[in-house]
Enzyme design. Structure first.
Site, PDB file in Angstrom:
ATOM      1  N   GLU A   1       1.058  -1.172  -0.174  1.00  0.00           N
ATOM      2  CA  GLU A   1       0.028   0.108  -0.019  1.00  0.00           C
ATOM      3  C   GLU A   1       0.987   1.161   0.497  1.00  0.00           C
ATOM      4  O   GLU A   1       1.914   0.968   0.281  1.00  0.00           O
ATOM      5  CB  GLU A   1      -1.075   0.091   1.610  1.00  0.00           C
ATOM      6  CG  GLU A   1      -1.991  -0.917   1.197  1.00  0.00           C
ATOM      7  CD  GLU A   1      -2.109  -1.529   2.889  1.00  0.00           C
ATOM      8  OE1 GLU A   1      -2.291  -0.636   3.161  1.00  0.00           O
ATOM      9  OE2 GLU A   1      -2.307  -2.598   3.442  1.00  0.00           O
TER      10      GLU A   1
ATOM     11  N   LYS B   1       1.875   4.929   1.287  1.00  0.00           N
ATOM     12  CA  LYS B   1       1.541   5.192   2.756  1.00  0.00           C
ATOM     13  C   LYS B   1       1.304   6.293   3.173  1.00  0.00           C
ATOM     14  O   LYS B   1       2.238   7.508   1.771  1.00  0.00           O
ATOM     15  CB  LYS B   1       3.423   5.586   3.412  1.00  0.00           C
ATOM     16  CG  LYS B   1       3.566   5.772   4.886  1.00  0.00           C
ATOM     17  CD  LYS B   1       4.904   5.465   6.323  1.00  0.00           C
ATOM     18  CE  LYS B   1       4.151   5.513   6.800  1.00  0.00           C
ATOM     19  NZ  LYS B   1       4.478   6.604   7.604  1.00  0.00           N
TER      20      LYS B   1
ATOM     21  N   ASP C   1       0.303  10.584   3.985  1.00  0.00           N
ATOM     22  CA  ASP C   1       0.603  11.222   4.399  1.00  0.00           C
ATOM     23  C   ASP C   1      -0.348  12.287   4.916  1.00  0.00           C
ATOM     24  O   ASP C   1      -0.375  13.213   4.477  1.00  0.00           O
ATOM     25  CB  ASP C   1       1.320  12.014   3.375  1.00  0.00           C
ATOM     26  CG  ASP C   1       2.796  12.070   5.036  1.00  0.00           C
ATOM     27  OD1 ASP C   1       3.020  12.177   5.954  1.00  0.00           O
ATOM     28  OD2 ASP C   1       3.895  13.168   3.954  1.00  0.00           O
TER      29      ASP C   1
ATOM     30  N   TYR D   1      -7.129   2.064   5.730  1.00  0.00           N
ATOM     31  CA  TYR D   1      -6.298   1.244   5.434  1.00  0.00           C
ATOM     32  C   TYR D   1      -5.769  -0.754   6.320  1.00  0.00           C
ATOM     33  O   TYR D   1      -5.036  -1.362   6.129  1.00  0.00           O
ATOM     34  CB  TYR D   1      -4.502   1.747   4.942  1.00  0.00           C
ATOM     35  CG  TYR D   1      -4.170   2.353   6.537  1.00  0.00           C
ATOM     36  CD1 TYR D   1      -4.523   1.454   8.271  1.00  0.00           C
ATOM     37  CD2 TYR D   1      -4.086   3.844   6.363  1.00  0.00           C
ATOM     38  CE1 TYR D   1      -3.904   2.033   8.900  1.00  0.00           C
ATOM     39  CE2 TYR D   1      -3.740   4.718   7.278  1.00  0.00           C
ATOM     40  CZ  TYR D   1      -3.661   4.009   9.099  1.00  0.00           C
ATOM     41  OH  TYR D   1      -3.684   4.707  10.523  1.00  0.00           O
TER      42      TYR D   1
ATOM     43  N   LYS E   1      10.930   4.088   2.920  1.00  0.00           N
ATOM     44  CA  LYS E   1      10.242   4.869   3.291  1.00  0.00           C
ATOM     45  C   LYS E   1      11.232   5.844   1.906  1.00  0.00           C
ATOM     46  O   LYS E   1      12.969   4.890   1.473  1.00  0.00           O
ATOM     47  CB  LYS E   1      11.631   5.920   4.477  1.00  0.00           C
ATOM     48  CG  LYS E   1      10.597   5.846   5.608  1.00  0.00           C
ATOM     49  CD  LYS E   1       9.430   6.456   5.285  1.00  0.00           C
ATOM     50  CE  LYS E   1       8.577   6.310   7.035  1.00  0.00           C
ATOM     51  NZ  LYS E   1       8.746   7.857   8.035  1.00  0.00           N
TER      52      LYS E   1
ATOM     53  N   CYS F   1      27.327  25.323  30.342  1.00  0.00           N
ATOM     54  CA  CYS F   1      26.309  25.289  29.901  1.00  0.00           C
ATOM     55  C   CYS F   1      26.191  26.729  29.707  1.00  0.00           C
ATOM     56  O   CYS F   1      26.037  27.724  29.988  1.00  0.00           O
ATOM     57  CB  CYS F   1      25.234  24.928  31.206  1.00  0.00           C
ATOM     58  SG  CYS F   1      23.527  25.498  31.082  1.00  0.00           S
TER      59      CYS F   1
ATOM     60  N   CYS G   1      23.392  28.616  32.831  1.00  0.00           N
ATOM     61  CA  CYS G   1      23.713  28.673  33.991  1.00  0.00           C
ATOM     62  C   CYS G   1      25.002  29.009  33.576  1.00  0.00           C
ATOM     63  O   CYS G   1      25.569  29.128  34.901  1.00  0.00           O
ATOM     64  CB  CYS G   1      23.252  27.981  34.785  1.00  0.00           C
ATOM     65  SG  CYS G   1      24.477  25.757  34.401  1.00  0.00           S
TER      66      CYS G   1
ATOM     67  N   CYS H   1      25.013  19.154  31.578  1.00  0.00           N
ATOM     68  CA  CYS H   1      25.119  19.781  32.677  1.00  0.00           C
ATOM     69  C   CYS H   1      24.677  19.362  33.701  1.00  0.00           C
ATOM     70  O   CYS H   1      23.675  18.807  33.852  1.00  0.00           O
ATOM     71  CB  CYS H   1      24.189  21.469  32.133  1.00  0.00           C
ATOM     72  SG  CYS H   1      24.166  23.154  33.629  1.00  0.00           S
TER      73      CYS H   1
ATOM     74  N   CYS I   1      19.468  24.893  37.133  1.00  0.00           N
ATOM     75  CA  CYS I   1      19.662  25.179  35.919  1.00  0.00           C
ATOM     76  C   CYS I   1      18.483  25.486  35.461  1.00  0.00           C
ATOM     77  O   CYS I   1      17.676  23.805  35.951  1.00  0.00           O
ATOM     78  CB  CYS I   1      20.364  24.271  34.928  1.00  0.00           C
ATOM     79  SG  CYS I   1      20.520  24.308  33.249  1.00  0.00           S
TER      80      CYS I   1
HETATM   81  P1  AMP Z   1       4.775   6.188  11.981  1.00  0.00           P
HETATM   82  O1  AMP Z   1       3.660   7.233  12.265  1.00  0.00           O
HETATM   83  O2  AMP Z   1       5.990   7.123  11.091  1.00  0.00           O
HETATM   84  O3  AMP Z   1       5.068   4.888  13.037  1.00  0.00           O
HETATM   85  O4  AMP Z   1       4.011   5.613  11.087  1.00  0.00           O
HETATM   86  C1  AMP Z   1       2.397   5.049  11.177  1.00  0.00           C
HETATM   87  C2  AMP Z   1       1.891   5.316  10.469  1.00  0.00           C
HETATM   88  O5  AMP Z   1       1.350   6.001   9.036  1.00  0.00           O
HETATM   89  C3  AMP Z   1       0.207   4.979  11.112  1.00  0.00           C
HETATM   90  O6  AMP Z   1      -0.262   5.223  12.443  1.00  0.00           O
HETATM   91  C4  AMP Z   1      -0.825   5.597   9.870  1.00  0.00           C
HETATM   92  O7  AMP Z   1      -1.632   6.914  10.546  1.00  0.00           O
HETATM   93  C5  AMP Z   1      -0.258   5.479   8.859  1.00  0.00           C
HETATM   94  N1  AMP Z   1       0.122   5.183   7.228  1.00  0.00           N
HETATM   95  C6  AMP Z   1      -0.275   5.541   6.023  1.00  0.00           C
HETATM   96  N2  AMP Z   1      -0.553   5.185   5.520  1.00  0.00           N
HETATM   97  C7  AMP Z   1      -1.068   3.683   5.953  1.00  0.00           C
HETATM   98  C8  AMP Z   1      -1.154   2.334   5.653  1.00  0.00           C
HETATM   99  N3  AMP Z   1      -1.365   2.034   3.808  1.00  0.00           N
HETATM  100  N4  AMP Z   1      -1.069   1.351   6.221  1.00  0.00           N
HETATM  101  C9  AMP Z   1      -0.945   1.698   8.271  1.00  0.00           C
HETATM  102  N5  AMP Z   1      -0.329   2.861   7.976  1.00  0.00           N
HETATM  103  C10 AMP Z   1      -0.268   3.873   7.264  1.00  0.00           C
HETATM  104 ZN    ZN Z   2      23.163  24.484  33.594  1.00  0.00          ZN
END
Ligand code: AMP
Ligand code: ZN
Length: 665
Positions: A111, A113, A115, A222, A309, A403, A406, A421, A427
């Protein structure tokens, strides 16, 4: 037709048009005719209020104002995903799961991913019930009213699916909708939004759902989560979800090998820029649901899925200055202050430099031109220096010795990447940071008190440490800036209520270096009280499963500090939970001490997770694969044949669910 029938038939018809338009992308009615029918339905509903239904298409316009979103515990935890970046990573993953499952015959779904922001939708008997954000994975915010306004999310399902289930997906803002929104904003003299993902996730928490309804949000699904075993594979469950109205992207594909997975990845790495929405990678999942169950979860992610990724975008820019930040544990983080530059849709001005070694290794200097990269992380990182652009008079970076807050001399213990520190109690950012950590949601979860107020209280000299919180009185707080009688009262009530928070959270809240949530749980289980923990010696500590030298030493350091001992004594005197409660103690025994279990197959009396918890509560250990160290295999229905073979070859005892229950009873 009765009024009720008329209402029902209009609702069905409008739902179908919505589905055609928003899910299938195939309009079946003109906007004008749709509006006429919607008005007709509205009128009928007004005249017959007894047939009100929150899931009616008339309710999509919003109108609810939510001041505080309610925190809801997820029925099933929402996990993260492990990441991979190469073919090798994927092959390693495949090897790991083949070993656990004891088979090489695996099928995967691929699938994209998506965003955006993850969401969990609950349905019962074909009706949408509620929507909750991911939050920390255990608990999220209920945003039902806002989600109802997103037209591609079905409120009533077209056909039978499952009786009781959760649907997981990603709320996204498609690119063209995002651009239009920004054009509109610029015309109105408002600032443009930076990127679609943040705008989508920000939209979920708008107080006025009418505003959400105006945004062109979409939801891509998904995952189906249900205890009903109607479907055998993930792919099949998604295909069926699509049939009953859910927007499951058509891009999902089956793969019979990692090579086929890679084909999918390579295709979309190039083509992703043509998609109507943003994607930063691919998610690969084991297709067979029973195998998914066998594989289970690590403490943060499913073993049966992995994200791949895509390579992150890069730009180069000027590094103006290196500054240093002090965290709550005193850890120093060097920060690169950059000439502002556009990267993956956001303006980047700062990047983390991690530690002194990193700066030395990459030979990063002020005045250098550097390459900056942004992956999924919020904070971008510097990956290299462009040496061709280095100024002639450049000199190597000399790391801070004192630091910045402080002026105490920094220390660095052997084997530690970071400088610290040591002025723990004097601090400012450490004092504030520790108290802010103490009150945070995963720790003491104190209602009515926020990070900024903590800073204010410290500046006013009202608190110097977390124990001081419990001495605060309403009269002391009211005179502070932006405080009113009511908010002061709420704050004090919140602080007093935190005395009920269980020991494992209190231990995490103390902010002992390297003692995170998981370690705190382990320690509580083993030592049961703060006194036992603080009097334990190094050998006793490292003997505990998964407690290494570093953690043990940190606990010893904490426990031998007079200031800390006084703090703990004060917390005790206020009545905080510094030992495990009677109830949780009652369920714990040492009956299974030293025994290693592997759990395999499908069970009836307990869920797999309950089974695992029972093993651990009784002192046993759960392992994911069979080895010589395994003592028992608890076999449910459909245990894999190769596992059976392996168990027999190693002569490991195979017991039933009932045998196990008898054992711990
Ligand atoms: P991460 O936040 O990088 O750990 O990735 C996990 C998140 O990817 C999940 O919480 C989903 O919101 C998102 N996600 C997007 N597309 C998918 C997909 N096809 N399957 C599972 N998770 C997905
Ligand atoms: Zn400090």
């Amino acid at each position: 037709m009765t009024n009720q029938q008329k209402i029902q038939s209009l609702r069905d018809e409008l739902n179908q048009h919505n589905y055609n338009y928003y899910v299938l992308d195939n309009a079946s009615i003109s906007d004008y005719d749709f509006d006429i029918k919607l008005k007709e339905l509205e009128k009928l509903e007004q005249e017959n209020p007894e047939f009100f239904d929150a899931n009616s298409p008339t309710q999509r316009v919003g109108g609810t104002v939510t001041k505080n979103f309610e925190t809801v515990t997820h029925k099933n935890r929402m996990y993260s995903l492990d990441n991979s970046y190469s073919k090798e990573d994927l092959l390693d993953w495949e090897k790991r799961i083949q070993k656990i499952l004891g088979t090489t015959a695996l099928e995967y779904t691929c699938e994209l991913k998506y965003d955006g922001a993850s969401i969990n939708l609950t349905y019962e008997n074909g009706q949408f019930i509620k929507a909750v954000t991911r939050g920390d994975g255990f608990q999220g915010d209920e945003v039902t009213a806002n989600i109802r306004t997103i037209k591609s999310i079905p409120l009533t399902l077209k056909q039978d699916f499952l009786i009781d289930f959760e649907m997981r997906g990603e709320i996204i803002l498609p690119l063209d909708g995002f651009t239009k929104m920004n054009q509109q904003r610029l015309e109105n003299g408002e600032e443009a939004y930076r990127n679609p993902r943040n705008t989508a996730s920000g939209s979920l928490k708008l107080q006025d759902s009418t505003e959400v309804a105006k945004r062109p949000l979409d939801c891509l699904l998904y995952q189906v989560v249900s205890s009903e075993r109607k479907y055998k594979t993930h792919f099949e469950s998604l295909e069926n979800a699509r049939k009953v109205s859910f927007k499951v992207p058509k891009t999902i594909t089956l793969a019979k090998s990692i090579d086929q997975v890679l084909e999918f990845i390579h295709y979309w790495d190039l083509k992703r820029h043509d998609l109507p929405y943003e994607t930063d990678g691919v998610v690969i999942k084991v297709n067979n649901l029973q195998q998914q169950e066998e594989l289970g979860y690590t403490s943060k992610a499913p073993r049966w899925a992995i994200a791949y990724k895509f390579k992150a975008e890069q730009v180069s820019t000027l590094l103006n200055k290196i500054t240093y930040q002090v965290g709550r544990t005193g850890a120093i983080t060097p920060v690169a202050n950059l000439a502002p530059v556009q990267l993956a849709g956001t303006t980047v001005k700062r990047a983390s430099l991690h530690n002194a070694d990193q700066i030395e290794k990459l030979d990063i200097r002020e005045g250098d031109t550097v390459f900056v990269e942004k992956g999924g992380e919020i904070i971008p990182k510097i990956i290299a220096v462009d040496f061709t652009k280095r100024p002639e008079n450049s000199t190597p970076t000399v790391y801070a010795t004192h630091c910045p807050e402080c002026n105490t001399e920094l220390i660095r213990t052997e084997g530690d990447a970071k400088h610290y520190c040591p002025n723990e109690f004097g601090c400012a950012p450490q004092i504030t940071g520790k108290i802010q950590h103490f009150i945070s949601r995963k720790a003491m979860d104190i209602d009515g008190l926020g990070g900024e107020t903590v800073d204010l209280l410290r500046k006013e000299g009202l608190i110097q440490n977390y124990a001081d919180l419990y001495d605060l009185e309403v009269e002391q707080v009211v005179p502070l800036e932006r405080m009113a009688e009511k908010s002061a009262q709420n704050m004090i009530t919140g602080i007093q209520k935190s005395k009920e928070i269980p020991f494992e959270k209190v231990l995490f809240a103390l902010g002992i270096r390297f003692v995170g949530e998981t370690v705190a749980k382990k320690l509580v289980k083993h030592f049961k009280s703060i006194d036992n923990l603080m009097t334990a010696d190094f050998e006793t500590l490292v003997a505990v499963d998964e407690i290494g030298d570093r953690i043990a030493q940190s606990i010893i350091d904490f426990s031998s500090d007079l200031g800390n001992i006084q703090l703990i004594n004060r917390l005790k005197s206020y009545g905080l939970q510094l030992e495990i409660s009677k109830e949780s103690l009652a369920n714990q025994t040492n009956k299974l001490e030293g025994q290693v279990f592997v759990v395999s197959g499908v069970f009836h009396q307990m869920s797999r997770n309950e089974l695992k918890k029972t093993i651990e509560d009784n002192g046993g250990k759960v392992s994911s694969s069979i080895s010589k160290k395994t003592n028992f295999i608890i076999a449910g229905d459909n245990m894999g044949p190769s596992k059976l073979q392996k168990a027999e070859a190693l002569a490991i005892a195979i017991i039933s669910e009932q045998d196990f229950i008898d054992k711990v009873r």
